[in-house]
Design an enzyme around this catalytic site. Sequence first.
Site, short mmCIF file in Angstrom:
data_model
loop_
_atom_site.label_atom_id
_atom_site.label_comp_id
_atom_site.label_asym_id
_atom_site.label_seq_id
_atom_site.Cartn_x
_atom_site.Cartn_y
_atom_site.Cartn_z
N HIS B 59 1.25 -0.95 0.21
CA HIS B 59 -0.21 -0.01 0.36
C HIS B 59 0.76 1.73 -0.34
O HIS B 59 1.26 1.46 0.89
CB HIS B 59 -1.01 -0.08 1.18
CG HIS B 59 -1.75 1.40 1.16
ND1 HIS B 59 -3.69 1.13 1.31
CD2 HIS B 59 -2.13 2.54 0.75
CE1 HIS B 59 -3.88 2.06 1.42
NE2 HIS B 59 -3.07 2.61 0.85
N HIS B 61 1.46 5.72 -2.07
CA HIS B 61 0.26 6.40 -3.49
C HIS B 61 1.35 7.15 -3.40
O HIS B 61 2.52 7.25 -3.27
CB HIS B 61 -0.66 7.81 -2.09
CG HIS B 61 -1.19 6.46 -1.44
ND1 HIS B 61 -2.43 6.49 -2.20
CD2 HIS B 61 -1.54 5.76 -0.35
CE1 HIS B 61 -3.65 5.94 -1.61
NE2 HIS B 61 -2.53 6.25 -0.44
N ARG B 63 1.12 8.83 -6.46
CA ARG B 63 0.67 10.21 -6.94
C ARG B 63 1.04 10.26 -8.75
O ARG B 63 0.85 11.59 -9.20
CB ARG B 63 1.42 11.12 -6.34
CG ARG B 63 1.15 11.46 -4.94
CD ARG B 63 -0.08 10.69 -3.56
NE ARG B 63 0.78 11.37 -2.73
CZ ARG B 63 -0.36 11.33 -2.12
NH1 ARG B 63 -1.76 10.66 -2.96
NH2 ARG B 63 -0.36 11.28 -0.59
N ASP B 151 -9.15 3.03 -2.43
CA ASP B 151 -8.57 2.94 -1.86
C ASP B 151 -8.34 5.17 -1.69
O ASP B 151 -7.98 5.31 -2.62
CB ASP B 151 -6.93 3.30 -1.95
CG ASP B 151 -6.73 3.30 -0.37
OD1 ASP B 151 -7.32 2.86 0.94
OD2 ASP B 151 -5.39 4.17 -0.44
N HIS B 178 -10.97 0.04 1.62
CA HIS B 178 -9.99 1.04 2.91
C HIS B 178 -11.79 1.01 3.56
O HIS B 178 -12.11 1.97 3.14
CB HIS B 178 -10.15 1.88 2.09
CG HIS B 178 -9.91 3.16 3.09
ND1 HIS B 178 -8.87 3.74 2.90
CD2 HIS B 178 -11.47 4.15 3.30
CE1 HIS B 178 -9.34 5.15 4.00
NE2 HIS B 178 -10.51 5.56 4.18
N HIS B 231 -5.05 -0.90 6.29
CA HIS B 231 -4.11 0.02 7.13
C HIS B 231 -5.65 -0.27 8.40
O HIS B 231 -6.63 0.97 8.47
CB HIS B 231 -4.52 1.42 6.74
CG HIS B 231 -5.67 2.10 6.23
ND1 HIS B 231 -7.17 1.78 6.28
CD2 HIS B 231 -5.21 2.45 4.43
CE1 HIS B 231 -6.92 2.91 5.48
NE2 HIS B 231 -7.00 3.13 4.77
N ASN B 279 -5.17 9.23 7.91
CA ASN B 279 -6.85 8.87 8.10
C ASN B 279 -6.38 7.07 7.78
O ASN B 279 -6.25 7.11 6.88
CB ASN B 279 -7.27 9.70 6.86
CG ASN B 279 -9.13 8.47 6.65
OD1 ASN B 279 -9.39 8.44 7.99
ND2 ASN B 279 -9.59 8.98 5.11
N ASP B 306 0.99 2.67 4.41
CA ASP B 306 0.51 3.73 3.24
C ASP B 306 0.83 5.01 3.13
O ASP B 306 0.58 6.19 3.10
CB ASP B 306 -0.77 4.01 4.62
CG ASP B 306 -1.66 4.69 3.66
OD1 ASP B 306 -1.64 4.98 2.95
OD2 ASP B 306 -3.28 4.57 4.93
N GLY B 325 -2.45 12.00 5.96
CA GLY B 325 -1.34 10.82 4.77
C GLY B 325 -0.13 11.25 6.03
O GLY B 325 0.32 11.92 6.21
#
Lengths: 308, 434
Positions: B59, B61, B63, B151, B178, B231, B279, B306, B325
């Site tokens: 997991h 990110h 972008r 997610d 999620h 998560h 979150n 995450d 985040g």
Amino acid sequence: MEWRHKNLITLEGWTREELGFFLDQTEYMEELLNRPIKKVPALRGKIVMNCFFENSTRTRASFEIAGKVLSADVINWSSSGSSASKGETLRDTVWTLEAMAADAVVVRHGEVGVPDYLAKKLTKASVFNAGDGTNGHPTQALLDLYTARQKLGNLEGAKMAIIGDVLHSRVARSDIQAFRKMGVHVTLSGPATLMPENTASLGVGYVSDAREAAEGADILYFLRMQRERQEDGLIPSIDEYHRRWGATDSLVSLASPRAVVMHPGPMNRGMEIASSVADGPRSVILDQVRSGVAVRMALLYLCLGGVR
Amino acid sequence: MILLKNATIFDGENLGTAYEDLLLKDGVVARRGTDLSAEGAEVFDLGGKLVCPGFIDLHVHFRDPGYEWRENTESGARAAAGGGYTTVVTMPNTEPAVDNPVTVEYLVARGKKAGASRVLPAGCVSKGRQGKQLAELALMAESGAVFFTDDGAPVSDAKLLKTALLYSRDLDVRIMEHPEEPSLSAKSQVNEGAVSAASGMKGCPASAEVIDIQRGIILSRETDSPIHFTHVSTELGIDAIRQAKKEGLPVTCDVTPHHLSLDETYVLVSRFSSAYKVNPPLRARKDVKALWDAVADGTVDAIVTDHAPYHLDDKDVPFQEALSGIASLECSVAVVLDTWAKTGKPVPLERLLELFTSGPAALLSRPWRSLGSLKEGAPGDVTVLDLEAIQRVDVNQWKSKARVCPWDGEMLQGWPVMALVEGRVVMNRLKDPE
């Protein structure tokens, strides 16, 4: 006492002795306000920036008067007339204030933690929290303490009921902190939907019935009620709220014989407080306003280097 | 050819008891044994350091596409290597969202070009991540998507989630949910509890997590299709998953390094530092404890970062304005090892290492499941750990573009010191080969 605080963001780190000392200083300041010429040169040459990113009348005016009585130069930096409305980041605003050699920044903001953010970024200026979102309003708590002490004397063991929308109230949070430090027993009352989930973690009790909270209380503190809470569906109607938790003569009659009624203002008459109570013999609401100026004078004086 | 000598070897299940060697050749594990030698091989004497299957983070990110100023596939893949991960799964909440085979292929290609850690994309459950229509799951699976998830948000429509579970059942690609019930979490900034009471900020209750988990479990049972919850942060949520596993349902979950090491009080103690805004929010101390208990008893299948990088303009702002985040790819392994050591090693080391290796590998689609072992013929993906190494977290040294991190400046013990992908060194903090 050697004054060790440069900022006032929260009263969390203040000791009971410091609170007591501060209230004593406030008394001197109030004497100053009684003089025919209300001006002393204590803070001559100091620049105080009033940064209000949220509407305020009394807090802003009282900080301005406090600074001016002490001969500081007070500049009002309002969000609508400044670059905040042009989308400037707070980081840039901070650096601008620093570059303008401000000695103190008084900040009110709709978001929690903004005064903390400013205090972390500013290297020189003092930061005074004039209200940050739902989090804190420490100078309100100081003026409430000062007013209560004036009327009731030693507050140790006194009983206080805070009634209303505690969930959204920065005043309630700061007052709980301050009054508990002085040995006051605080009980909250209001609809459960307007209470924090975890009141026990705040060190206070909660009763749903306002009459139970008011019974024998020495301080009845009513919070502002906002119409939007009804729109948010947290209370069914203002009328129902007023009947169950509003400051009415019958509710106030349950309090101790010496009890005072307080409200942070501005009041919504007929909503959280009936006019007969607001203007009645127990009300010290205007004393609170007057104390506000003296408290902010003491704050500026102590933190900007009055007694070192 | 690379020869790792004098290592303690964890093979995804067991921890070796004596020093051994591992030979990597042609991109795969060629041999494991003692006193190995190979002509022409680069030799690294590890002096007892820990050799593990390459770490997998399910997991992250990155972008990309759309928010490349926060991170992109290249910076992210290099950050992953720097953090000791050899495989990462990128989340599809990009702009446009990864909801079609072309974008999946784009990300696979970008990942290969970066030449660092292996990048495996997750695709969306719904078109445009709108939660309305099913995305092209089968075509994305063919193109290399290894999870389906919306997610950043849950699949709120129960009918859509059920449809996705049924449709994906035979694709060998799991749904990653999620878990969040939006009507309960709307506008929340922190955990509902001590911090929301003290600050007045809107709290996200545990019920928001567990309601969505229970709904997913029910639909997994009804469709006989696997579901993975990512998560998981609360005691209630993890308890629900434990029960489902006891029942024998194909339910799995992961937890993050920050929920294992930080609780909600950091928000107050830091005086509302936005580094702690995330979150799901940092939870109560009892929740942190419950997550460790779940790590110990096998309820948790993987630890995932995450990793959520942001630009300073998104993150170096007051708490309520800041985006949610935590970016931690380059220190998360150390965060977990350090927390584990400082809390008295609540679980055996093998169990902890499984959650970075064989645990997550088992949740990937078939071609990648061998990533979790060091059997002969398995991909030559290796992470080398030095459990004694003490080092300060310094965001300014990061390959990631993120510059805000809760652990910045902290001394942590236990760091990855080397990482290899298909027998190629992608990170090396050891000395040069002998």
